[in-house]
Design a protein around this motif. Structure first.
Motif, mmCIF file in Angstrom:
data_model
loop_
_atom_site.group_PDB
_atom_site.id
_atom_site.type_symbol
_atom_site.label_atom_id
_atom_site.label_comp_id
_atom_site.label_asym_id
_atom_site.label_seq_id
_atom_site.Cartn_x
_atom_site.Cartn_y
_atom_site.Cartn_z
ATOM 1 N N ASP A 283 0.831 -1.211 0.000
ATOM 2 C CA ASP A 283 0.000 0.000 0.000
ATOM 3 C C ASP A 283 0.868 1.266 0.000
ATOM 4 O O ASP A 283 0.565 2.237 -0.692
ATOM 5 N N GLY A 284 1.963 1.234 0.762
ATOM 6 C CA GLY A 284 2.833 2.408 0.788
ATOM 7 C C GLY A 284 3.569 2.548 -0.524
ATOM 8 O O GLY A 284 3.649 3.633 -1.111
ATOM 9 N N VAL B 274 -0.665 -5.669 -1.891
ATOM 10 C CA VAL B 274 -0.932 -6.185 -0.557
ATOM 11 C C VAL B 274 -1.230 -4.975 0.325
ATOM 12 O O VAL B 274 -0.334 -4.225 0.687
ATOM 13 N N ASN C 271 -1.924 -3.866 3.682
ATOM 14 C CA ASN C 271 -1.956 -4.241 5.107
ATOM 15 C C ASN C 271 -2.110 -2.995 5.982
ATOM 16 O O ASN C 271 -1.879 -3.032 7.174
ATOM 17 N N ILE D 194 -0.389 -0.400 6.401
ATOM 18 C CA ILE D 194 0.745 0.058 7.213
ATOM 19 C C ILE D 194 2.048 -0.036 6.427
ATOM 20 O O ILE D 194 2.099 -0.750 5.422
ATOM 21 N N TYR D 195 3.058 0.695 6.850
ATOM 22 C CA TYR D 195 4.419 0.490 6.352
ATOM 23 C C TYR D 195 5.027 -0.623 7.196
ATOM 24 O O TYR D 195 5.475 -0.379 8.318
ATOM 25 N N GLY D 196 5.033 -1.814 6.651
ATOM 26 C CA GLY D 196 5.503 -2.964 7.416
ATOM 27 C C GLY D 196 7.008 -2.980 7.592
ATOM 28 O O GLY D 196 7.539 -3.022 8.702
HETATM 29 MG MG LIG Z 1 1.953 -2.001 3.731
#
Ligand SMILES: [Mg+2]
Ligand SMILES: Cc1ncc(C[n+]2csc(CCOP(=O)(O)OP(=O)(O)O)c2C)c(N)n1
Ligand code: SF4
Ligand code: SF4
Ligand code: SF4
Lengths: 379, 276, 72
Positions: free
Chosen positions: B100-101, B126, B128, B130-132
């Motif tokens: 997403d980021g 993907v 999620n 957030i910045y995983g």
């Molecule tokens: Mg992400």
């Protein structure tokens, strides 16, 4: 390609002709003065030859598309100027570490930020060397005339293909926009280099393995040699690694493949250097004035010579060191605040007096400005 | 029948790569990758003609594990690279695997322009929330009020809805599913792969370590349950207000239409240019 | 319902399993259970209907569901 005698072309148009001559089949770019003509002309000419032109949404997209196209097997090019060159920096490093050939033309304009968009300058010399982060090798070429722009564009492609590295062609607004007579060489007259392709069976292919030249053969995506490409430090297979011995060998090869080619890559031209006590060192549009100044002083009986750089990086220091004993002064003539001057001073290590004749305000460096400096030295 | 995992293991995972992979226990990225591989298997495409391109992030680590032509680019830049590959060599099947980021923040401009060009690339995102990879900072899809390391008092920005964003930017196929709905996800990806033009499939995915934990969402199982509970098929959203839909996960095909594709159009440009 | 003439095997590769619990929780028949050591195990294999949901949802590529006709 048939030989066209005596065309009158702009420097930017000579970039186009050089690129097509060298086999460029892909261009991605974003318009910016003073480089825009390169995109405009290629948007017409590339599809006529079965190539592809695409206008991207910004400059980092443009270099990204060029790197992608190159991985798919195309000789690719983008062109830009100052602000766009800044936006491209991150992916120059990507091209270097992933060893992807491509040509990036920067027709320099004046100043940081928007600066003076239509004024000439040579202010991006250090950015071309060090603009992307991290230690890295790079090849930066330049030219001082329309025919030389053609010549150096072909060389830029040749070096990028031979050494698997992005090559930057650093032009200035004067050269990009001036019109001169040029005869485009016939096909085959000038050497054109294509990247080495793997010949081994795909199972044996290691896209980043060392070879006798230090440059591994390059398979295109779709050729049956499935492999991984990453901007992470990688092993010979292209897979990420942090193992010290693999980091050492991978990174060292990145530099040594270029340093092994220094004698070919570092191109200079000399005039009256053999007996010269003073050498004027210059490049790009400034070199035209430098030549003029040297001729004037020679006519006055002064022992002055000219070294013109056609390669800026790696810095052709061997061309200077040849004159270690005979030369006393080196004057660097350039259109910035002394970017190559500092490099020459660094290389000189006290062996020569190093002076400078600069035009740092978006102005043209004139022969008189150089003569002023040179005459003081030779007095 | 869906491709058995046995075939996925044999045919598509790189045997010289170390498994288990780097993703945290229960993280959904592996589920999305598996869905992509099963969808690819159903296309009948050869591995040599497929190029899998990613940016930077946990999700973007996927290509290294699979046996195609794989390209792990820079943060946000998967689509420009993919565009260059597709434009230079149109017969290649170009797929982007991104986060997403990666695709909606730093690569957001590239995303909308790839959509606008309708170039034949399939993008699997993907999401999620957030910045995983960098440890849980706010992303452009983090829902309002949720916590992130850079929004410890709760996110105040409105989130992007990636599939709708892509559709409105001109993507001719856009769909959303979740890791809970792995079968549906696979079928949407397959549709995206077989679609001529730019297609995007948004996979809502659990990130237990970098997102769930900070937001009290429980373990991976609880997070997957949540996907099941919040999911609402697009067919059932008629008449719902924006506020009512806000906290739901709208699943289904958001856009599917035919339009001329970029490389086809450019082939036309070449043809006319060559004849002039 | 499990078809009478089909035999099934659910193989879980423990080396890759990260014990997330997804397969056992969402198995619609309760065939897979989480053991005391944290690993999943297809304890009630006779219940398995071969839906493969465990396989599809395992983030680790660690499950394969095998199915074959029972010989008479
Ligand atoms: Mg992400
Ligand atoms: C130019 C640049 N800026 C920042 C980063 C640091 N960075 C790496 S991954 C990432 C975020 C990834 O988020 P997302 O795309 O959602 O992927 P996820 O890890 O969640 O799968 C960031 C900010 C970077 N690598 N490059
Ligand atoms: S849980 Fe978060 S940090 Fe862990 S792999 Fe997934 S996205 Fe990355
Ligand atoms: S195939 Fe279906 S029923 Fe059988 S173990 Fe897996 S999830 Fe349970
Ligand atoms: S879903 Fe996979 S990783 Fe998770 S517990 Fe089951 S087998 Fe292990």
């Amino acid at each position: 390609m048939k030989k066209k005698n005596g065309q009158l072309l702009q420097g930017n148009e000579a970039v186009v002709e050089g690129a097509l001559y060298a086999g460029c089949s892909f261009y991605a770019g974003y318009p910016i003065t003073p480089s825009t003509e390169i995109a405009e002309v290629l948007s017409v000419k590339l599809p006529e030859r079965g190539g592809t032109f695409i206008q991207m949404e910004d400059e980092i997209a443009s270099i990204g598309a060029c790197l992608g196209a190159s991985l798919a097997g195309a000789k690719s090019m983008t062109a830009t100027s100052g602000p766009g060159f800044s936006l491209m920096q991150e992916l120059i490093g990507y091209g270097v570490i992933s060893e992807i050939p491509m040509v990036l033309v920067n027709v320099m304009r004046f100043g940081p930020s928007t600066g003076l968009p239509t004024s000439p300058s040579q202010g991006d010399v250090m950015q071309a060397r060090w603009g992307t982060h991290g230690d890295h090798p790079i090849i930066v070429l330049t030219a001082d005339s329309v025919p030389e722009t053609f010549e150096m564009t072909v060389k830029a492609f040749n070096f990028s293909e031979k050494y698997r590295i992005p090559v930057i062609l650093l032009l200035d607004e004067v050269v990009g926009h001036m019109r001169e007579k040029i005869t485009i060489p016939a096909e085959g007259e000038v050497k054109v280099v294509d990247r080495l392709k793997p010949e081994m069976p795909p199972e044996w292919y290691a896209p980043y393995a060392d070879t006798n030249t230090g440059v591994p053969p390059m398979a295109a995506f779709g050729d049956g040699y499935r492999h991984h490409v990453t901007g992470l430090v990688h092993d010979a297979q292209g897979f990420p690694t942090a193992k010290p011995e693999e980091v050492v060998s991978g990174m060292d090869r990145l530099f040594s493949k270029i340093s092994r080619g220094f004698s070919e890559v570092c191109i200079t031209e000399e005039l009256y250097c053999d007996d010269a006590k003073t050498i004027i060192l210059s490049y790009g549009a400034a070199a035209r004035s430098a030549r003029d100044a040297v001729e004037t002083m020679r006519a006055d009986g002064e022992k002055v010579g000219l070294i013109k750089l056609k390669t800026l990086w790696p810095f052709p220091k061997a061309a200077l060191e040849k004159y270690e004993k005979s030369v006393e002064n080196i004057i660097v003539a350039e259109m910035n605040r002394g970017q190559i001057y500092r490099e020459v001073w660094r290389v000189a290590r006290g062996r020569w007096q190093v002076g400078k004749a600069l035009a740092p305000y978006g102005n043209m460096l004139t022969p008189d400005m150089i003569l002023d400096v040179a005459r003081k030295v030779t007095k | 029948m869906t491709t058995p995992n046995r075939i996925i293991l044999d045919k598509y995972l790189r045997h010289n790569k170390k498994f288990p992979h780097i993703w945290c226990p229960g993280c959904g990225i592996g589920i999305v990758l598996a869905a992509l591989l099963r969808a690819i298997d159903r296309t009948g495409w050869t591995k040599d003609e497929i190029v899998l391109v990613s940016g930077i992030g946990c999700s973007s680590r996927a290509p290294v594990y699979v046996d195609f032509n794989t390209l792990h680019t820079a943060h946000g830049r998967a689509l420009p690279f993919a565009t260059g590959i597709k434009a230079a060599r149109p017969p290649l099947k170009v797929i982007v695997f991104t986060g997403d980021g990666d695709c909606a923040a730093i690569g957001g401009n590239h995303l909308i322009h790839a959509c606008r060009r309708n170039i034949d690339i399939t993008t699997v995102v993907v999401n999620n929330y957030i910045y995983g990879m960098t440890g849980g900072q706010q992303s452009p899809t983090t829902p309002e009020g949720m916590k992130a390391t850079t929004a410890t008092r709760g996110v105040i920005d409105q989130p992007f809805h990636i599939a709708e964003l892509a559709a409105s930017a001109g993507a001719t196929f856009a769909a959303r599913s979740t890791t809970y709905h792995a079968k549906e996800l696979e079928s949407f990806i397959l549709k995206g792969l077989e679609h001529k033009g730019f297609s995007l499939v948004e996979a809502i995915s659990q990130a237990p370590v970098c997102f769930g934990r900070r937001n009290g969402m429980g373990d991976p199982v609880e997070m997957v349950k949540r996907e099941k509970e919040l999911a609402i098929p697009i067919s059932k959203t008629a008449g719902m207000t924006f506020e009512e839909k806000k906290d739901k996960i709208v699943t289904g095909i958001i856009e599917e239409r035919e339009a001329q594709e970029w490389t086809d159009l450019y082939a036309g440009v070449k043809k006319t240019a060559g004849e002039e | 319902m499990a078809k009478a003439n089909v035999k099934r095997k659910v193989v879980i590769y423990r080396d890759w399993c990260k014990q997330c619990g997804i397969c056992s929780t969402f198995c619609p028949t309760g065939c897979i259970v989480k053991e005391e050591d944290g690993y999943p195990f297809p304890r009630y294999i006779e219940k398995c209907i071969g839906c493969r949901l465990c396989e599809l949802r395992c983030p680790e590529f660690a499950i394969t569901v095998e199915e074959w006709e029972k010989s008479k």
